[in-house]
Design a protein around this motif. Structure first.
Motif, mmCIF file in Angstrom:
data_model
loop_
_atom_site.group_PDB
_atom_site.id
_atom_site.type_symbol
_atom_site.label_atom_id
_atom_site.label_comp_id
_atom_site.label_asym_id
_atom_site.label_seq_id
_atom_site.Cartn_x
_atom_site.Cartn_y
_atom_site.Cartn_z
ATOM 1 N N THR A 108 0.834 -1.203 0.000
ATOM 2 C CA THR A 108 0.000 0.000 0.000
ATOM 3 C C THR A 108 0.869 1.254 0.000
ATOM 4 O O THR A 108 0.593 2.227 -0.708
ATOM 5 C CB THR A 108 -0.931 -0.006 1.226
ATOM 6 N N ALA A 109 1.955 1.203 0.811
ATOM 7 C CA ALA A 109 2.889 2.337 0.849
ATOM 8 C C ALA A 109 3.583 2.511 -0.500
ATOM 9 O O ALA A 109 3.739 3.639 -0.994
ATOM 10 C CB ALA A 109 3.925 2.121 1.949
ATOM 11 N N LEU A 110 4.016 1.404 -1.110
ATOM 12 C CA LEU A 110 4.706 1.469 -2.399
ATOM 13 C C LEU A 110 3.771 1.941 -3.510
ATOM 14 O O LEU A 110 4.207 2.644 -4.439
ATOM 15 C CB LEU A 110 5.302 0.102 -2.749
ATOM 16 N N SER A 111 2.499 1.581 -3.406
ATOM 17 C CA SER A 111 1.520 2.059 -4.385
ATOM 18 C C SER A 111 1.402 3.578 -4.312
ATOM 19 O O SER A 111 1.341 4.268 -5.342
ATOM 20 C CB SER A 111 0.156 1.407 -4.122
ATOM 21 N N ASP A 284 3.273 -4.574 -10.724
ATOM 22 C CA ASP A 284 3.456 -3.376 -9.917
ATOM 23 C C ASP A 284 2.674 -3.520 -8.617
ATOM 24 O O ASP A 284 1.969 -4.521 -8.387
ATOM 25 C CB ASP A 284 3.052 -2.116 -10.683
ATOM 26 N N ALA A 285 2.764 -2.529 -7.748
ATOM 27 C CA ALA A 285 2.150 -2.616 -6.418
ATOM 28 C C ALA A 285 0.634 -2.752 -6.499
ATOM 29 O O ALA A 285 0.030 -3.538 -5.756
ATOM 30 C CB ALA A 285 2.536 -1.388 -5.598
ATOM 31 N N ASP A 286 0.007 -2.000 -7.382
ATOM 32 C CA ASP A 286 -1.454 -2.055 -7.491
ATOM 33 C C ASP A 286 -1.931 -3.442 -7.917
ATOM 34 O O ASP A 286 -2.958 -3.933 -7.425
ATOM 35 C CB ASP A 286 -1.946 -1.007 -8.492
ATOM 36 N N GLN A 287 -1.208 -4.082 -8.825
ATOM 37 C CA GLN A 287 -1.577 -5.426 -9.252
ATOM 38 C C GLN A 287 -1.389 -6.440 -8.127
ATOM 39 O O GLN A 287 -2.226 -7.318 -7.915
ATOM 40 C CB GLN A 287 -0.722 -5.827 -10.466
#
Length: 349
Positions: A108-111, A284-287
């Motif tokens: 969540t932070a990386l997103s 990526d983070a969202d995926q």
């Protein structure tokens, strides 16, 4: 004092806020003794973190100078870092549900960082902090870099963090190879995959080998894995002599721990997805936030998931209070043992 900063030769104090009586962590650094290179990085870290705000990112609430000391206050995280938790009570890794929660929160932070064009370049267990309320925050922002050139957003950057060799085992192949291809926010996903192995096994992959060998392994696409009953066979078959008795003992204990547990197929797949050699093919983070592995923590509170940690560990604040009380008791004992007759008084001018 609750800790020392090995990077900047500073100390970390546990303090209480005058405003609301809450606990704060205050990092104090003597700028007269701090190397210029470290000061530049600190300035960079403070400047960048003042521009971001997210519940899973640990930032400084106040920064001030007190004589020659640079002081930075932040929310007090009662259970320290994940590295502290592992080294004290989970030497061979954390349970899967706790891992899933930590990885979800950091994703969540990386997103968020991806949305503001920032690459963290410092994801590892020692930079993931845990509070008594179940908050999980990403810290260690001195390596953070903007995806921009002269203020203009770009898709990739080429800067190499030369000042921090301790981060090499966590860095992605595309950062390490330093070619014209550059790297993007997906390099943090690779670091998260290494961190997942660190959370599962109690130690990070590649930390037991020379830098050159580590680089070759990563560039050749070697994918580390979590040790459990399905993957421990290579470690059992490895009969090469250990460097010392302690290493051999740890290996033996690690094998026994791995044989007694089994991570889910989804958790193994998450690590594989994070450690994809080709950044263009890496999620990526969202995926990854939609990954099936996170279904197991759906509907559970953070404190409920972290209960095994809370049951085994005392908060740092409790340890600090006990240490202060002990020091006061020792001082009183020393004063009680003193006799005024033993003291020589000299009133002559």
């Amino acid at each position: 004092m609750i800790a020392r900063s090995t990077f900047s030769n500073g100390i970390v104090l546990c303090c209480r806020s005058d405003d609301d009586d809450s606990l704060l962590a205050v990092k104090c650094i003597d700028i007269d003794e701090c190397p210029t290179s470290s000061l530049v990085l600190l300035q960079h870290e403070v400047a960048l973190t003042r521009t971001i705000s997210h519940e899973n990112i640990h930032t400084y609430s106040s920064v001030w100078l007190s004589k020659s000391r640079l002081c930075m206050s932040s929310l007090f995280m009662d259970y320290g870092s994940c590295a502290d938790i592992i080294s004290s009570h989970f030497k061979h890794g954390l349970p899967e549900k706790i891992m899933a929660l930590i990885l979800y929160e950091i994703l969540t932070a990386l997103s968020y960082l991806r949305s503001v064009n920032l690459i963290h370049r410092g994801v590892r267990c020692s930079h993931i902090l845990v509070s008594k309320n179940g908050e999980i925050k990403l810290s260690g922002h001195r390596n953070m870099i903007e995806l921009s050139r002269d203020g203009i957003p770009v898709k990739k950057v080429h800067d190499f963090p030369k000042h921090d060799s301790s981060m090499l085992p966590w860095l992605s192949p595309e950062i390490l190879q330093q070619d014209m291809q550059g790297y993007c926010t997906k390099s943090d996903i690779y670091s998260l995959g290494i961190t997942a192995c660190e959370l599962a096994n109690g130690y990070a992959p590649f930390t037991d080998m020379p830098s050159t060998q580590m680089l070759l392994e990563k560039l050749n696409g070697t994918i580390p894995f979590m040790l459990d009953e399905t993957t421990v066979a290579p470690l059992i078959e490895d009969t090469s002599p250990s460097a010392n008795a302690d290493t051999e003992k740890f290996k033996s204990e690690m094998i026994e721990a791995a044989k007694s547990r089994k991570f889910s197929t989804a958790m193994h797949q998450l690590v594989t997805d994070c450690l994809e050699r080709d950044p263009d093919m890496r999620m990526d983070a969202d995926q990854l936030l939609k990954h099936p592995v996170f279904r197991q923590i759906k509907g559970l509170s953070k404190c409920q998931i972290l209960q095994p940690v809370f049951e085994k560990m005392d908060p740092i604040s409790k340890k600090a209070s006990a240490r202060v009380f002990q020091e006061q008791e020792e001082m009183m004992d020393e004063l009680n043992r003193m006799s005024m007759c033993d003291v020589e008084w000299d009133f002559q001018e």
